[in-house]
Structure formats: structure tokens, C-alpha cells
Design an enzyme around this catalytic site. Sequence first.
Site, PDB file in Angstrom:
ATOM      1  N   SER A 108       6.846 -41.387  43.221  1.00 22.60           N
ATOM      2  CA  SER A 108       6.511 -41.011  42.068  1.00 22.60           C
ATOM      3  C   SER A 108       5.692 -39.531  42.447  1.00 22.60           C
ATOM      4  O   SER A 108       6.172 -38.522  43.046  1.00 22.60           O
ATOM      5  CB  SER A 108       5.549 -41.859  41.377  1.00 22.60           C
ATOM      6  OG  SER A 108       5.171 -41.364  40.176  1.00 22.60           O
ATOM      7  N   HIS A 145      10.155 -47.854  36.716  1.00 12.05           N
ATOM      8  CA  HIS A 145       9.225 -47.004  37.785  1.00 12.05           C
ATOM      9  C   HIS A 145       8.536 -47.725  38.671  1.00 12.05           C
ATOM     10  O   HIS A 145       7.724 -48.692  38.261  1.00 12.05           O
ATOM     11  CB  HIS A 145       8.454 -46.150  37.018  1.00 12.05           C
ATOM     12  CG  HIS A 145       7.767 -45.156  37.766  1.00 12.05           C
ATOM     13  ND1 HIS A 145       8.518 -43.998  38.067  1.00 12.05           N
ATOM     14  CD2 HIS A 145       6.372 -44.992  38.118  1.00 12.05           C
ATOM     15  CE1 HIS A 145       7.653 -43.301  38.985  1.00 12.05           C
ATOM     16  NE2 HIS A 145       6.424 -43.693  38.805  1.00 12.05           N
ATOM     17  N   ASP A 198      13.825 -46.146  34.326  1.00 10.63           N
ATOM     18  CA  ASP A 198      12.591 -45.181  34.505  1.00 10.63           C
ATOM     19  C   ASP A 198      12.747 -44.125  33.395  1.00 10.63           C
ATOM     20  O   ASP A 198      13.005 -43.195  33.881  1.00 10.63           O
ATOM     21  CB  ASP A 198      12.379 -44.958  36.040  1.00 10.63           C
ATOM     22  CG  ASP A 198      11.329 -44.066  36.001  1.00 10.63           C
ATOM     23  OD1 ASP A 198      10.321 -44.159  35.226  1.00 10.63           O
ATOM     24  OD2 ASP A 198      11.030 -43.619  37.336  1.00 10.63           O
TER      25      ASP A 198
END
Length: 324
Positions: A167, A299, A266
Amino acid sequence: MTSTTKEVDIEILPYIRVYKDGSVERPEDAPFSPPTPDQDPETGVSSKDITISENPSVSARLYLPKLTDHTQNQKLPILVYFHGGGFFMESAFSSLYHRYLNSIVSQVHVLAISVEYRIAPEHPLPAAYEDSWAGLQWVASQSAGNDKEPWLINNGDFERIFVGGDSAGANIAHNMAMRAGVESLPCGVKILGAYLVHPYFFSSKTYGSESMEGHEMSLPYVAWNFVYPSATGGVDNPMLNPEGPGAPSLTGLGCDRMLVCVAGKDLAIKERGIWYFDMVRKSGWKGDVELFEVEEEDHNFHICNIESENAKAMVKRLASFIFM
């Protein structure tokens, strides 16, 4: 009577709430986890915390896999890792990342350094980038062999240094590779590879299935303006938008190979990961870039559920990338 209710200044729910008195709450943060210098009972990995810089305060957690008599002096690839959390939450010392690093260090058999960089809003960007670069420089400086970190000196292979993250941490890994293409690391050390998982990139223009309606209220947009309010160009700053105005060419990436991982569910940034992969692939960069997608996951699933079959498959993919 005075009210005891504090007034909220900014909030990005459910992750963070900032009050007008300057105090900050992060309800979703995982609790702190101490290092395990005498080996983690589940993985056999040893870990310890080190100080990289006093001012600014930059530290890191080192991880060393279990070594036998036969592997005691084995030189291991070095993974410099940057945690996720949108630049405003989580920590290299949280139980979530401690467990994840223990897992990949034991399975992949690498030596890892998880950098504890400063986060917003207490320390807006570019603080996290500067701290991460300081961490990478510190690792490279150990190759001189005369510093005080025996794990790296005795067991680190400075010909095989990787940067990686998830991320926001994957965004940091990209920016470290870009900076390493312009600025030399100590002792002539080079980055061999970059490992970007569910990378955080964005822009003012929509991409793929993104809709202009509500685009400026989307989490990636709002979060960037929160963590880097002074960014030139806002969300089109080259640190977030690699093809934004004035962005340096991706041909300058200072590594030889790259693995970009995305997750099918995601929705906020999966397509941005593919967008980035395509940019690198078409840029004329001389390195090798690969894309790895897990369709049925969301995610950071690989960190939140490290025992899942898909998370194990990702670890195997990382291992093959590092030891190719």
C-alpha cells in the site's frame, strides 16, 4: 461548566480522528508487539530494534531467520521493508507487521529490516520518504563491515538488496527505487529488486472503472491531501502520480527487476497497480517487471490473513522473485 467533549478537526473514518487540540486517535491500529531476540516461538525468527537516527527519530526492526550450524555464515538476501497504512497509521512495531515479517522471513529465508518512519498528521510527508531513505542508506552503509550491526555484517548479502512494501509502503518502495537511480547509496550499494504489493498511486484524472463523480472524495484522494497538504500538484505530485506534470522518467528506476502485486477485489487501487505496471513496462526501463494478481482477494489480505492459501501463494511468488 466546560464541556469535556473534544472538538473534531479532521477525520477519515474508521481509521483516524484528529481533534482541534492536536490529539490524534487511530482506532484501527494494531497493538504494539515487542521484538523476539530469542526467536519467535512459531517461526524461529529472531528480531531486535535498532536506532538509525536520533534527530529525526528513525528506527527499524531487524529480522533474522533461524540458522543452523550449516547455515550460520550463510549470506542472505536483504529485504528493506516499508509498512502500509496510508502514511498516517500502523507501525513497523505493530503486532500485524511483526507477525507478517516473521512469516515471510522464515518462509523466504531472507534478512529483513522493517523501517519505522514518521507518519502524518504529526509528521506530514515528505517525512516518511526522508526517513525511509535514511533507513536504506543505513543498510547500505553496513556493507563497509565496520559498523555495529553483526546480523547484517555476518549474514547480509549486499549484492542482493530488495526494497518492498504494501500500500503506502509500496509507494515508498517505488520512490526509494527512483531516488536510488539519481542518488548513490553508501559504498556503491545497488538495489537489485523492488516488491510492490497493492501499491498506492493516484491522480486527478480517473482511470479504468473510476468515476469522476465523487473522485475527489475517494479515500486515496482525501488521504493524500491529508498526509501531504503542501504537495506541489496535489494528487498529481510525482510521488503519487508517476506520470504527473514534471514527473521523472521511469527509465530512471534504480533497480534491476520489479514485482507488482494486485488483488482483484481491491477496488480502490487495484487498477492503479496495473496502471503503474503498464507505465513501467512501456517506459523503456531496462529492467524486468512482472505483475502478479490474486483475483478473489481484497487489499492487504496477505498481511491480515497470513495463513490463507492465497497468502502462502504470494510468499512463494516473492521467494521465486528474490531467488530467481
